[in-house]
Design a protein around this motif. Sequence first.
Motif, short mmCIF file in Angstrom:
data_model
loop_
_atom_site.label_atom_id
_atom_site.label_comp_id
_atom_site.label_asym_id
_atom_site.label_seq_id
_atom_site.Cartn_x
_atom_site.Cartn_y
_atom_site.Cartn_z
N ALA A 97 -15.54 5.84 4.07
CA ALA A 97 -16.06 5.29 3.07
C ALA A 97 -17.48 4.76 2.95
O ALA A 97 -18.43 5.11 2.21
N ALA A 98 -18.22 4.45 3.95
CA ALA A 98 -19.97 3.84 4.19
C ALA A 98 -20.71 5.13 4.35
O ALA A 98 -21.34 4.99 3.37
N ALA A 99 -19.87 6.17 4.75
CA ALA A 99 -20.80 7.76 4.83
C ALA A 99 -21.10 8.04 3.42
O ALA A 99 -22.10 8.53 3.10
N GLY A 100 -19.70 8.29 2.42
CA GLY A 100 -19.44 8.52 1.21
C GLY A 100 -20.58 7.54 0.40
O GLY A 100 -21.40 8.34 -0.62
N SER A 144 -22.44 -4.25 10.00
CA SER A 144 -23.70 -2.92 8.75
C SER A 144 -22.74 -3.22 7.45
O SER A 144 -22.36 -3.57 7.30
N PRO A 145 -24.03 -3.09 6.41
CA PRO A 145 -23.61 -3.75 5.34
C PRO A 145 -23.00 -2.71 4.65
O PRO A 145 -21.69 -3.00 4.18
N GLY A 164 -17.61 -0.37 2.28
CA GLY A 164 -16.38 0.76 2.69
C GLY A 164 -16.13 -0.06 3.13
O GLY A 164 -13.94 0.34 2.33
N LYS A 165 -15.42 -1.27 4.00
CA LYS A 165 -14.21 -2.37 4.41
C LYS A 165 -13.50 -2.57 2.40
O LYS A 165 -12.30 -2.44 2.41
N PHE A 166 -14.49 -2.83 1.76
CA PHE A 166 -13.91 -3.52 0.51
C PHE A 166 -13.70 -2.50 -0.51
O PHE A 166 -12.06 -2.84 -0.95
N VAL A 167 -13.75 -1.37 -0.19
CA VAL A 167 -13.37 -0.53 -1.40
C VAL A 167 -11.78 0.49 -0.59
O VAL A 167 -11.17 0.64 -1.50
N VAL A 168 -12.28 -0.02 0.60
CA VAL A 168 -10.62 1.10 1.64
C VAL A 168 -10.01 -0.41 2.05
O VAL A 168 -8.79 -0.60 2.32
#
Length: 246
Positions: free
Chosen positions: A29-32, A75-76, A81-85
């Motif tokens: 998710a973070a990479a995206g 890492s921001p 990404g953690k919030f999204v998934v």
Amino acid sequence: MNIKNFLWEYGEKVPGYDITVVNEREARAAAGILFMLGMIVIFVGIGYNHIIVARVYLAFLFLDFFARVISPKYSPSMLLGKFVVRNQKPEYVGGLQKRFAWTLGWLISFPMVYWFVLHWDITFYKVMICVLCLSLMFLETAFGICVGCMIYKAIVREKPTYCPGGVCEIQKKDPIQTFNPIQKFIVGITAIAIISGVYLFLAKTESKTFFGQFLHEAILTKTQLKKEEDLKYQKEMDQEFNNDDF
């Protein structure tokens, strides 16, 4: 801080796993998110000719990867990404191999900060470093392919465990993962069509931006470039000759 734990333990200790791990869903998710931001920067930079957005993005990329090397907790992009998934089941992968991959990402971003943030000195090959970074992000977020993890495996020369996509644990492909002859033919034709289309577009289309000109010149040989220059010169001479008739 225990220096031994810092070097050899990275991520979280999760019951049932004999090594520290990170959540691959958060990483993808973070990479995206970073890839999407990078594409927006390219479009804004080309469309509006604003370099400030590129400078801000590359500075953020550098700091974000540096935070990941220390801990993904800070890492921001990983937190976003953690919030999204947050409602998806975690997919745990080995922490050290991901840290190695993110260290490579940080090292790639290091010269970009010097070239584009501190000193705006843009060239084709320097831009290609940015394209490489975006390509690695795309591979991770779209296909779950961690190139840095593959390099880690080659360097360590030990079979890692809990790899992204479960590639370390797959012994035999399921029928749905295999290709029949017709599917192979379709894949081959599609790949050839995409590659040929991109090449013909870059080679035959007149570029209207400096970056497009960089790409155009990069894919042509010296002979092709010389022929193109001769045709352009001949065209200019013909136009000048025609104008003289009046």
